[in-house]
Scaffold this active site. Structure first.
Site, mmCIF file in Angstrom:
data_model
loop_
_atom_site.group_PDB
_atom_site.id
_atom_site.type_symbol
_atom_site.label_atom_id
_atom_site.label_comp_id
_atom_site.label_asym_id
_atom_site.label_seq_id
_atom_site.Cartn_x
_atom_site.Cartn_y
_atom_site.Cartn_z
ATOM 1 N N ARG A 90 18.786 43.076 10.223
ATOM 2 C CA ARG A 90 17.870 43.379 11.476
ATOM 3 C C ARG A 90 18.384 43.933 12.470
ATOM 4 N NH1 ARG A 90 18.662 39.277 14.987
ATOM 5 N NH2 ARG A 90 19.705 37.490 14.164
ATOM 6 N N TYR A 181 12.507 22.556 1.638
ATOM 7 C CA TYR A 181 13.679 23.497 1.515
ATOM 8 C C TYR A 181 13.857 23.929 -0.001
ATOM 9 C CZ TYR A 181 18.709 25.391 1.357
ATOM 10 O OH TYR A 181 19.757 25.830 1.315
ATOM 11 N N LYS A 185 13.063 27.208 -2.153
ATOM 12 C CA LYS A 185 14.157 27.917 -3.061
ATOM 13 C C LYS A 185 13.912 28.225 -4.299
ATOM 14 C CE LYS A 185 17.431 28.408 0.344
ATOM 15 N NZ LYS A 185 17.959 29.608 0.643
ATOM 16 N N ARG A 216 28.392 21.260 15.415
ATOM 17 C CA ARG A 216 28.297 19.995 16.226
ATOM 18 C C ARG A 216 28.931 19.129 15.630
ATOM 19 N NH1 ARG A 216 21.672 20.903 16.386
ATOM 20 N NH2 ARG A 216 22.175 21.682 14.428
#
Length: 274
Positions: A90, A181, A185, A216
């Site tokens: 993109r 998820y 997939k 994090r």
């Protein structure tokens, strides 16, 4: 301050328990030992690379700005097995060094991919490492990127003459899963298989071991934990995934569609050399 310290301590403890439980489950359901890729080290990789190089093939990479895509690009450039490498994304990416001078970049709007069909034409091999997470994009955004963008890109690549497609998926991918998820997939794996590529390779790595700059504390601790189990079905260094994806393009599988579980990827990556 004491309340904050206590809360952090409780959160860390809870996360540790969750990680341990997941690790135990993954260890119990470990991948079966691979036979095909254990012997990969005996292959003359240099001969395979030279034979492939003489075929003057081209490839494209989706997701070259991501962690896996970056390392895959470096691996392909170092091996120099493709006459042309195109990055489809993109935005334009910036690289330093002569190694990147001959890269072709196609900037597309993934919301209007039909308008960019030309970007997917004329490639022999396609690599897809594109993806996001529910935490970053929300449920709808995750489905749009990991399903809609990926499947549409594969469709355009197939129409454009691509014969070999390599998909970065996930361990546990299952279109019937109750977890979004893994379900997405699995759906993507199945829908791309239905397109009928001459060669279709699905990679299902465990936890990817990579040091992200924006990590994090909880993410860092989780990766450090899983790094202890590298080589099992639980985790894998991202470099091995890239090596496996690059080297696998040189091989001739027994079937049109193949699924490489974490140990398969590890064995192939280690046998690929360099």
């Amino acid at each position: 301050m004491k309340l904050w310290d206590a809360a952090v301590g409780q959160a860390t403890g809870l996360l540790t328990v969750v990680v341990v439980v997941i690790a135990a489950a993954l260890y119990y359901f470990d991948d079966p030992e691979s036979v095909k890729y254990v012997s990969m080290a005996a292959e003359d990789m240099k001969t395979l690379e030279e034979n492939f190089r003489q075929q003057n093939k081209s490839c494209f990479i989706l997701g070259a700005s991501g962690e896996t895509g970056k390392v895959l690009l470096q691996e392909l450039l170092e091996r120099n097995i493709f006459s042309k490498i195109t990055l489809i994304g993109r935005r334009q990416l910036t690289f330093d060094g002569k190694a990147y001078e001959n890269l072709v970049q196609e900037v597309v709007d993934f919301e209007k991919l039909d308008d960019h069909a030309a970007a997917f034409q004329g490639h022999d091999v396609g690599y897809c490492c594109m993806g996001t997470t529910r935490a970053k994009a929300g449920a709808e955004g995750f489905v749009r990127v990991d399903h809609d963008y990926v499947v549409k890109s594969a469709e355009l690549a197939k129409s454009g003459g691509c014969t070999q497609f390599h998909l970065m998926s996930s361990r546990g991918a299952d279109k019937s899963s109750s977890f979004l998820y893994l379900k997405v997939k699995g759906q993507v794996e199945a829908e791309i298989e239905a397109l009928g590529f001459d060669r279709y390779s699905i990679y299902r790595p465990g936890v990817l071991l990579v040091d992200r700059q924006e990590s994090r504390p909880a993410e860092w601790m989780t990766r450090k934990f899983f790094s202890v189990f590298s080589g099992t079905s639980m985790s894998i260094p991202i470099e091995l995934v890239a090596k496996a994806m690059a080297a696998n393009a040189l091989l001739q599988p027994e079937q049109k569609t193949e699924i490489l579980e974490n140990k398969d990827i590890t064995n192939l990556g280690k046998g690929a050399g360099k």
